[in-house]
Design an enzyme around this catalytic site. Structure first.
Site, PDB file in Angstrom:
ATOM      1  N   HIS A 392      79.770  35.393  36.341  1.00 54.13           N
ATOM      2  CA  HIS A 392      79.693  33.778  36.935  1.00 54.13           C
ATOM      3  C   HIS A 392      80.932  33.316  37.409  1.00 54.13           C
ATOM      4  CE1 HIS A 392      76.165  33.474  33.895  1.00 54.13           C
ATOM      5  NE2 HIS A 392      76.437  34.027  33.207  1.00 54.13           N
ATOM      6  N   LYS A 583      77.930  17.652  37.366  1.00 51.10           N
ATOM      7  CA  LYS A 583      78.428  18.886  37.130  1.00 51.10           C
ATOM      8  C   LYS A 583      79.572  18.986  36.466  1.00 51.10           C
ATOM      9  CE  LYS A 583      77.540  19.797  41.132  1.00 51.10           C
ATOM     10  NZ  LYS A 583      76.426  21.166  41.338  1.00 51.10           N
ATOM     11  N   ARG A 584      80.351  20.038  36.592  1.00 54.38           N
ATOM     12  CA  ARG A 584      81.782  19.471  35.872  1.00 54.38           C
ATOM     13  C   ARG A 584      82.760  19.068  37.105  1.00 54.38           C
ATOM     14  NH1 ARG A 584      83.587  22.260  30.405  1.00 54.38           N
ATOM     15  NH2 ARG A 584      85.678  20.738  31.097  1.00 54.38           N
ATOM     16  N   LYS A 589      84.158  22.048  43.004  1.00 50.73           N
ATOM     17  CA  LYS A 589      83.191  21.245  42.941  1.00 50.73           C
ATOM     18  C   LYS A 589      83.114  19.943  44.350  1.00 50.73           C
ATOM     19  CE  LYS A 589      81.576  22.830  38.401  1.00 50.73           C
ATOM     20  NZ  LYS A 589      80.164  23.895  39.078  1.00 50.73           N
ATOM     21  N   THR A 691      72.486  26.385  38.494  1.00 51.83           N
ATOM     22  CA  THR A 691      71.640  25.893  38.119  1.00 51.83           C
ATOM     23  C   THR A 691      71.192  24.338  38.025  1.00 51.83           C
ATOM     24  OG1 THR A 691      72.283  25.879  36.110  1.00 51.83           O
ATOM     25  CG2 THR A 691      71.182  27.769  36.796  1.00 51.83           C
ATOM     26  N   LYS A 695      66.888  22.890  39.344  1.00 57.16           N
ATOM     27  CA  LYS A 695      66.594  21.567  38.473  1.00 57.16           C
ATOM     28  C   LYS A 695      66.106  20.102  39.710  1.00 57.16           C
ATOM     29  CE  LYS A 695      69.220  22.847  34.169  1.00 57.16           C
ATOM     30  NZ  LYS A 695      70.327  23.018  33.922  1.00 57.16           N
TER      31      LYS A 695
END
Length: 874
Positions: A392, A583-584, A589, A691, A695
């Site tokens: 992952h 997101k985290r 990120k 993901t 969405k």
């Protein structure tokens, strides 16, 4: 041609929006009509549970009592289907899939269960007649927050798809007493509070104490009769809790089995002899700490004893269960006890969700060799043919490495097995690459530098017959980075399985208005075959359809604006662009890049207050790992920038920044349908898949992103003209690193970037402590800017300017959103699971419905009694 007379007028929806939405929710079961007799049955069952299960009447019942009565009513519809499904698997004896994951970010179950069973219309109507608001009751359900982020949410989507495809599949995990922490923001800082999600009980689970299993720790190994034996170990029991996983409209109900740690029933008698009864009890409590709390880290290895115990506890209990089921299954037409383990790979597929369940490999070897008496060669062939591994992440800190010293203390027999696996593995490497000592060092499962450590990723690759990444670019990068040597040696093992999301929760459930609009045009086949959404492209020139999609988005935005006013006490303009990054919180990120853009927009407005600009509400949400100092500092910066921007009278409603507190599945279901813009801005080559991007795309948000993770495939599906791609490619990132990246060059060249960083450095956003954010600027300017925010900044700002321009043409914007919705079919988890089934597990989806649970009307309150009577008569 504009959509409506003007964007401001277009949001002037009547106050009946919420009521309209409730009416549309009654159609979420795809035009289901609530039959009078079914409504009466639901009411009767609801009142029965309130009376007999909760021991309350309407005079003293609380809203939570009503929620539990409703949950039990809905669960009643599952029970016979659940039992029948397991009976069907026993009779047919298919190959079974076991999905092992340390995380399942399930969220709420009530609405999802009603949607998948197709009973929401009658339940809605029944509660309305009783005088209760179903939406209020749904809000009382605690999120099952048994995951940190994408990995756990993916596991939950996979369970939904496996049930919807009729696979004989089981999800195995841990039942944490405390899930992912509840995040609150106090004075701009993240504060973690325990998530006591089981405080009021969980109506969806069924404890199974009769299947409690022993798990060993510590001790030592001896040789007895020529075989290794693990002795003097500490025993902790694993008690299973089963939750139903209903498929969509097919009467299949699979099982998610979560293990809870229980102390042995016996006490340590030495404490009694010493009179220390209290210590004996305390030791029991410490044994149960294994499943006390979910580790709140995302993409970071803790290296702690408790984490290792959690991982082994999951694997040991699960494999005992798998072997028990394999041995006692009906074989053909006979009920026999299987002892021929050569059939195990024909009947069992074990999927390891990341390296957390890697210990399943040595544990299966231990069972086959030590307990079942197989030779090493036989056991190894069976193990590798049974296990498969999903990677992952490409981040080096996320690859688990366990110190040999502590590992050997906690799991002495497994250390011996891993050493033997490594010895035989290195012999094969040496045979294929004679004399290449450096390759032997690189490919060893035991790393020697900085103390001996076991590389669990390498163990997974060696011990599995298939290794997959979760997006095409990620899978390709695995072959040339993390697992380069292994790919060169066994290229046939490596595959790609691009992630997906379940369209039931992430469109049908969370966005009923859009679902209804789609059904009006193309029917409802898309719910179980998302590729059918391509048919929407036929209506791009239909102005009425485009307007209806636009109207749905505006209604969703109005609902979210009302929610924000209630929850955050901040008024936002529903006519503004809703720009979301959820997101985290992690440096890779690049939430910081988003904040730098917000500061740039703010500075532009202040510099030219009279200039027209596109109104924008930027929403950032996510949790930071409690020990991740930089991530928590980023949250503080977002909060401080928001405090200044949102209260500046010059800015007014043209720009708002909102931090979404305690982001979780149930909040995602509210905000994603209202998003105009989805931020997927990680540095190319760092995000495995993502993901959340899928969405947002499915719900009609446009994407601004780099060519990273699944963004690459999203761009391929929708076309580069319908997605806003910016920044460097993976090759350009590598070339810049090789050349030598100097972030100060970009800082000096771009005046707006320089101003933003100087303001942060100078304390403009932290007047109470001008030095507060020095470490953030230091990381970006002086410590290498590892994720290259400054290199991508100019390209990012230019992409945002294009977005602003398009947003001012609602018709063109909405047509582009329709193209994105239509192109999102590939990103269904149904497609992902079908690919796993065909290429890795060797099983066939069953697209036919199971028979109805019993002869009679589905959903009667005495379903169990009717079934028992029918079986007794038979």
């Amino acid at each position: 041609m504009d959509l409506l007379p003007g964007r401001q007028n277009s949001i002037g929806m009547p106050n009946s929006v919420a009521q309209n939405d409730k009416e549309k929710r009654k159609q979420i079961s795809v035009r289901g009509i609530a039959l009078v007799e079914n409504v009466a049955t639901v009411k009767k069952t609801f009142n029965r549970h309130l009376h007999f299960t909760l021991v309350k009447d309407r005079n003293v019942a609380t809203p939570r009592d009503y929620y539990f009565a409703l949950a039990h009513t809905v669960r009643d519809h599952l029970v016979s289907r659940w039992i029948r499904t397991q009976q069907h698997y026993y009779d047919k004896d298919p190959k079974r899939v076991y999905y092992l994951s340390l995380e399942y970010y399930v969220g709420r179950s009530l609405t999802n269960t009603m949607v998948n069973l197709g009973i929401q219309s009658e339940v809605d109507e029944a509660l309305y007649q009783i005088g209760l608001d179903i939406e209020d009751l749904e809000e009382l359900e605690q999120d099952a927050g048994l995951g940190n982020g994408g990995l756990g949410r993916l596991a939950a989507c996979f369970l939904d798809s496996m049930a919807s495809l009729g696979l004989a599949a089981y999800g195995y995990g841990l039942r944490y007493d405390y899930g992912i922490f509840t995040q609150s923001i106090k004075n701009g800082w993240q504060v973690e509070e325990p998530d006591d999600w089981l405080r009021f009980g969980n109506p969806w689970e069924k404890s199974r104490p009769e299947y409690t299993l022993p798990v060993q720790f510590y001790g030592r190994t001896i040789i007895e009769d020529g075989k290794s034996k693990w002795v003097d170990s500490q025993i902790i029991f694993a008690m299973p809790y089963d939750s139903p996983v209903p498929g969509y409209g097919n009467n299949t109900v699979n099982t998610m089995r979560l293990w809870s740690a229980k102390a042995p029933t016996s006490f340590n008698l030495s404490f009694f002899n010493d009179g220390d009864y209290i210590q004996a009890v305390c030791d029991r409590n410490s044994a149960e700490n294994i499943t006390r709390v979910l580790y709140p880290n995302d993409n970071v290895t803790e290296g702690k004893d408790l984490r290792l115990k959690q991982e082994y506890f999951l694997c040991a209990a699960t494999l005992q269960d798998i072997i028990r089921r394999f041995k006692t299954s009906k074989f053909g037409c006979r009920e026999v006890v299987r002892h021929d383990f050569s059939h195990l790979p024909d009947k069992v597929a074990i999927q390891l969700n990341d390296t957390h369940p890697a210990l399943a490999i040595p544990e299966l070897m231990r069972i086959l060799i030590d307990l079942e008496g197989l030779t090493w060669e036989q056991a190894w062939t069976i193990t590798t043919q049974t296990c498969a591994y999903t990677n992952h992440t490409l981040l080096p800190e996320a690859l688990e490495r366990w110190p040999v010293e502590r590992f050997g203390v906690i799991l002495p027999r497994h250390l011996e097995i891993i050493y033997e696996i490594n010895f035989r593995h290195l012999k094969e490497v040496e045979a294929k690459y004679p004399g290449d000592m450096d390759r032997l060092r690189r490919m060893s499962l035991i790393e020697e530098e900085g103390g001996k450590r076991i590389n669990m990723g390498f163990l997974c690759v060696v011990g599995s017959h298939a290794v997959n990444g979760v997006a095409q670019i990620h899978s390709d990068l695995l072959k040339v980075t993390l697992f380069k040597d292994f790919y060169e040696m066994t290229p046939e093992k490596f595959q790609n399985k691009t992630n997906g999301i379940t369209p039931r929760r992430w469109l049908l459930l969370c966005n009923p208005s859009l679902s209804d609009t789609i059904v009006d045009k193309i029917g409802n086949d898309w719910i179980s075959d998302l590729s059918k959404l391509r048919q929407l492209e036929n209506f791009l020139d239909n102005d009425n359809f485009v307007r209806s999609v636009y109207k749905v988005k505006q209604e969703n935005k109005m609902k979210l604006a009302q929610y924000f006013e209630q929850q955050y006490h901040i008024k936002i303009d529903p006519g503004a662009m809703f720009d979301m990054q959820v997101k985290r919180i992690h440096e890779y990120k690049r939430q910081l890049l988003n904040v730098l853009h917000v500061i740039t927009l703010y500075n532009r407005i202040r510099r030219n207050p009279g200039q027209k600009c596109t109104s924008r509400v930027v929403m950032i949400g996510g949790k930071a790992a409690p020990g991740y100092h930089m991530a928590k500092k980023i949250i503080k910066l977002i909060s401080n920038v928001a405090a200044i921007v949102n209260n500046d009278p010059i800015v007014k409603d043209r720009l708002k920044l909102v931090f979404l507190e305690n982001y979780r599945v149930s909040l995602a279901e509210k905000i994603i349908p209202a998003a105009d813009l989805s931020e997927q801005i990680s540095l190319a080559g760092t995000e495995a898949s993502g993901t959340g991007n899928m969405k947002f795309m499915l719900n009609g948000a446009l994407t601004v992103g780099t060519l990273d993770g699944a963004n690459v495939e999203m761009a391929e599906e929708v076309g580069m003209d319908n997605i806003f791609i910016f920044g460097m490619t993976v090759d350009e990132v590598n070339a810049l690193r090789h050349k030598g990246y100097n972030p100060r060059e970009f800082y000096e060249k771009n005046a707006e970037l320089k101003l933003a960083l100087d303001q942060i450095q100078g304390g403009f956003y932290s007047p109470e402590d001008p030095n507060l954010f020095h470490d953030i600027v230091d990381v970006l300017l002086n410590k290498g800017d590892h994720y290259m925010l400054l290199a991508d900044f100019e390209s990012y700002v230019k992409a945002q300017e294009k977005i602003d321009h398009l947003f001012n043409d609602p018709m063109a914007w909405t047509r582009m959103t329709i193209r994105n919705i239509a192109a999102s079919g590939k990103f269904s988890s149904d497609r992902t699971i079908a690919d796993y089934s065909k290429d890795i597990w060797g099983v066939e989806p069953c697209l036919s419905k199971l028979p109805a649970p019993f002869e009679g009307r589905p959903g009667t309150e005495n379903e169990g009694e009717v079934e028992q009577a029918r079986l007794a008569k038979k």
